[in-house]
Design an enzyme around this catalytic site. Structure first.
Site, PDB file in Angstrom:
ATOM      1  N   LYS A 204      39.682  29.882  41.597  1.00  0.00           N
ATOM      2  CA  LYS A 204      40.363  31.501  40.900  1.00  0.00           C
ATOM      3  C   LYS A 204      40.268  32.694  42.726  1.00  0.00           C
ATOM      4  CE  LYS A 204      43.111  29.268  37.343  1.00  0.00           C
ATOM      5  NZ  LYS A 204      43.942  28.902  37.638  1.00  0.00           N
ATOM      6  N   LYS A 205      38.793  32.588  42.613  1.00  0.00           N
ATOM      7  CA  LYS A 205      38.645  33.240  43.914  1.00  0.00           C
ATOM      8  C   LYS A 205      39.449  33.082  45.304  1.00  0.00           C
ATOM      9  CE  LYS A 205      35.032  35.359  40.520  1.00  0.00           C
ATOM     10  NZ  LYS A 205      35.359  35.059  39.299  1.00  0.00           N
ATOM     11  N   LEU A 206      39.708  32.276  45.316  1.00  0.00           N
ATOM     12  CA  LEU A 206      40.453  32.244  46.765  1.00  0.00           C
ATOM     13  C   LEU A 206      41.334  32.285  46.683  1.00  0.00           C
ATOM     14  CD1 LEU A 206      38.871  28.146  47.610  1.00  0.00           C
ATOM     15  CD2 LEU A 206      38.223  30.274  48.189  1.00  0.00           C
ATOM     16  N   ASP A 245      29.908  31.947  42.651  1.00  0.00           N
ATOM     17  CA  ASP A 245      30.900  30.715  41.218  1.00  0.00           C
ATOM     18  C   ASP A 245      31.600  30.084  42.144  1.00  0.00           C
ATOM     19  OD1 ASP A 245      30.656  33.052  39.560  1.00  0.00           O
ATOM     20  OD2 ASP A 245      32.607  32.924  40.098  1.00  0.00           O
TER      21      ASP A 245
END
Length: 739
Positions: A204-206, A245
């Site tokens: 999701k942090k990409l 993560d």
């Protein structure tokens, strides 16, 4: 005797070898299984039901139960339950299903008490299945009862509680079934769950906002990061969070990298526990890390403790009993007399169900974070039902302007509501489903105030990840009558203006040209809409400058209109309303530039008072002070009470507050620990005293009002550091001031 001792050691060695057989190839050394274990359904079921040491699972069960028992008094809200549910008060609530409603207050305390006893039972392994069901049923009821409290880690607690209900978490350190094997799938499900939490959070942090450093840029504003703001925000916070993560699950899995993973993961969660108010989540994640170690690590650890402690410690013996939950390797003599040969394993239904559950659960958990094409009605600029997607800290929002307008359906009279009236939550401002529930609730409550069949309109401006402030909902739509479905997109939700995202780099350039007293707000609006705004009298120097598009500015009181294009600017009067109409074909972008003249004058006066105070203390002040300035000479913390000049009074209050903040920051470890323990003690104390009062009420009825008042006052008692502020502290905990 020596022979018996040798036989016992041999049997113990054989028992340990059954769990960890000698590795025959590289794959088995790394992963613990081979391709043969995956070639057939029978071999796969055998693998997932392989007998494992219950020690690691038992320690995790104990820690999880303990942390949940603490969490119930903290983040679940037992300590302020009466403020949270406000028995009998007209309050708008936001359950997942509209038919869900809280029970009367005393019964809600009973629900929490059942949940607490369930958590304690899980911790102790006492009445294990019943305890899990007690905790799980009440926990999910509370979870579904209030969507405003939803977050990823609350969702995770419910998932782990569900998993433990189906597992043999009580096989270690329990009298009648102590030291009994547990099947491998117990560890597989838990380990995979934690891996998914880390890895999906990394995926999701990409997102471009995270990678470019916008999601948590506010952390760089902390005074600790002043010397290297941009470096910390982009590299440490965003880059470090992304890498950790994505890799934590893999690093914890492999023997070679596990020590390094333990260090970074532990440091990460300890840092989060101090930076954010997220309850027991960091400590719960710390408790999950040992699950990735060899399952007998507690036994090896407890062998190093002194003998006098062993009666109260978990068992270190390797004498592990067999369990019907596992599948064991069986051998028989060969017909040709050439040793032994394996026997075909016989499976019970429970073994097959364990394997089926493992596959189904893991697939479901991999699917849920990407199921937003189903739950589109929960759209909040991050499609889908929130709180179960592991998109932790990816989106940061700020609200600049919130207006609620009602219209009497009979008379046509128009009025305005205080944002947050009849509710304790602020999250309705970001979610379409909550806005619909809020509007429906207001429609039902306003007739009590002689407003017939009211229509409700919302004009809410939000900035997500440092973008322009823009509308999130269509202000022309009556939300009471608006359609909403969990399976369709909301037509009245305004789209995120992603095409304007590149402007964020220009924002930084513009802000860099301003002095410390000048503030700026960036606005973007849709064609055909207008912003009605009021400039406070404190903002004596406010102007609007156009960055893109074309607008028409109407000064309401002066009945004047100005048309502005890109690059043009105009002043707007303070203490009056104005309207900004977007008349261009595309979105308009503009910025408010203002100076808080009242604050600037106050700071200037504070500077003068500080100079006078320093001169007096240094003996360089030659002229006597006027009566209004005499309180500057006092060192007593309560001296501002005698100050007649309001500016001097504010100055002394500000000094006292800064002194208290400095004292807290410079406090030693023991003082900080004492303050922390005292605060937690009185918080937990209130929760249990109020629970006792509620249980008494259920058992024998309500006492006289005077007695109940005294009991509640006793429960509200706070430590010496918080006396006089107990009501405010409780209100701050639950956002009660919005009512």
């Amino acid at each position: 005797f020596k022979a018996d001792l040798w036989i016992q050691k041999y049997q113990n060695l054989r028992a340990s070898q059954k769990e960890q057989p000698l590795c025959k190839n590289r794959m088995e050394q790394i992963f613990g299984f081979t391709t043969k274990d995956l070639q057939s359904w029978q071999s796969f079921v055998t693998l997932l039901n392989r007998p494992m040491d219950p020690a690691s699972l038992g320690i995790f069960r104990f820690l999880f139960g303990m942390l949940m028992a603490i969490d119930i008094t903290q983040e679940r809200g037992l300590s302020h339950l009466d403020w949270k549910y406000l028995d009998g008060a007209p309050v708008c609530r936001f359950p997942l299903f509209n038919f869900l409603q809280p029970l009367p207050l005393d019964w809600m305390y009973f629900v929490y008490l059942v949940m607490f006893f369930g958590a304690v039972g899980i911790m102790l392994g006492c009445f294990y299945r019943l305890s899990c069901i007690m905790f799980l049923s009440t926990y999910w009821y509370i979870f579904f009862l209030d969507k405003t409290a939803w977050n990823n880690h609350s969702y995770l607690y419910g998932l782990i509680g569900f998993q433990l209900t189906l597992m043999d978490g009580n096989r270690y350190w329990k009298p009648h079934i102590r030291n009994a094997h547990v099947p491998l799938w117990n560890y597989t499900v838990l380990r995979t769950q934690i891996f998914i939490v880390y890895f999906i959070a990394g995926i999701k942090k990409l997102d471009a906002d995270w990678v470019e450093g916008y999601s948590m840029s506010y952390l760089a504003h902390h005074w600790l990061f002043d010397p290297f703001k941009y470096l910390v925000s982009l590299l440490v916070v965003h880059g470090g969070g992304l890498i950790l993560d994505l890799t934590a699950g893999y690093l914890l899995f492999f023997d070679v990298t596990r020590p390094y993973a333990f260090f970074f993961v532990s440091y990460f969660h300890c840092m989060n526990s101090q930076l954010f108010s997220i309850g027991m989540f960091p400590y719960t994640m710390l408790a999950t890390s040992p699950l990735f170690c060899y399952t007998d690590w507690p036994r090896r650890l407890f062998t190093h403790f002194p003998d006098f402690l062993k009666p109260v410690l978990p068992f270190s013996s390797l004498d592990i009993k067999s369990s019907a939950s596992c599948v064991y390797d069986e051998v028989q003599s060969s017909t040709e007399g050439q040793g032994t040969a394996p026997v075909k394993k016989s499976f019970k239904l429970r073994h097959k169900l364990g394997a089926i559950f493992t596959i189904a659960y893991i697939m479901e958990q991999l699917f849920m974070p990407y199921s937003h094409f189903i739950t589109q009605g929960y759209n909040n600029w991050t499609n889908g039902l929130y709180g179960y997607s592991w998109d932790m800290m990816v989106h940061a929002r700020t609200h600049q302007h919130v207006k609620i307008t009602y219209k009497d359906g009979k008379t046509g009279e128009i009025g305005y509501l205080n944002p947050g009236v009849f509710t304790q939550s602020r999250r309705w401002k970001d979610h379409g489903d909550m806005l619909k529930q809020y509007a429906t609730c207001l429609n039902q409550l306003l007739p009590r105030y002689n407003i017939t069949d009211p229509e409700i309109y919302f004009d809410i401006w939000v900035s997500i990840n440092d973008r322009f402030q823009q509308r999130i909902f269509d202000p022309r739509v009556d939300i009471v009558k608006a359609d909403w479905s969990p399976f369709r997109q909301n037509p009245w939700l305004m789209p995120l203006l992603v095409d304007l995202s590149p402007w964020r780099t220009k924002f930084q350039e513009i802000e860099g040209t301003l002095d410390n007293q000048t503030e700026i707000v960036f606005i973007a609006d849709f064609p055909g809409l207008h912003l009605e705004n009021f400039v406070s009298e404190d903002l004596g120097n406010t102007s609007i400058q156009i960055l893109q598009g074309q607008v028409n500015i109407e000064i309401v009181e002066e009945k004047k209109n100005y048309t502005l294009k890109k690059g043009e600017q105009t002043q707007v009067p303070a203490g009056a309303y104005h309207k900004v109409y977007t008349i261009s074909d595309g979105p308009s972008c503009y910025m408010y530039i203002y100076v808080n003249t009242t604050e600037a004058a106050l700071q200037k006066n504070f500077t003068k008072l500080l100079e006078i105070q320093e001169r007096v203390r240094n003996g360089t002040e030659t002229e006597p002070l006027s009566p209004e300035l005499q309180p500057l000479l006092a060192v007593d913390e309560g001296s501002e009470v005698n100050a007649t000049d309001p500016v001097v009074r504010l100055f002394l209050k500000r000094q006292r507050r800064m002194k208290e903040v400095k004292k807290r920051r410079e406090a030693g470890i023991l003082e900080r620990f004492d303050r922390f323990v005292t605060k937690k003690y009185y918080t937990i104390r209130r929760g249990f005293l109020m629970t006792a009062i509620a249980m008494r009420n259920l058992a024998v009825g309500l006492p006289p009002v005077e007695q109940l008042t005294r009991e509640v006052a006793y429960a509200n008692m706070r430590g010496p550091q918080n006396e006089g502020h107990q009501d405010e502290a409780l209100k701050d905990e639950v956002g009660h001031s919005e009512l």
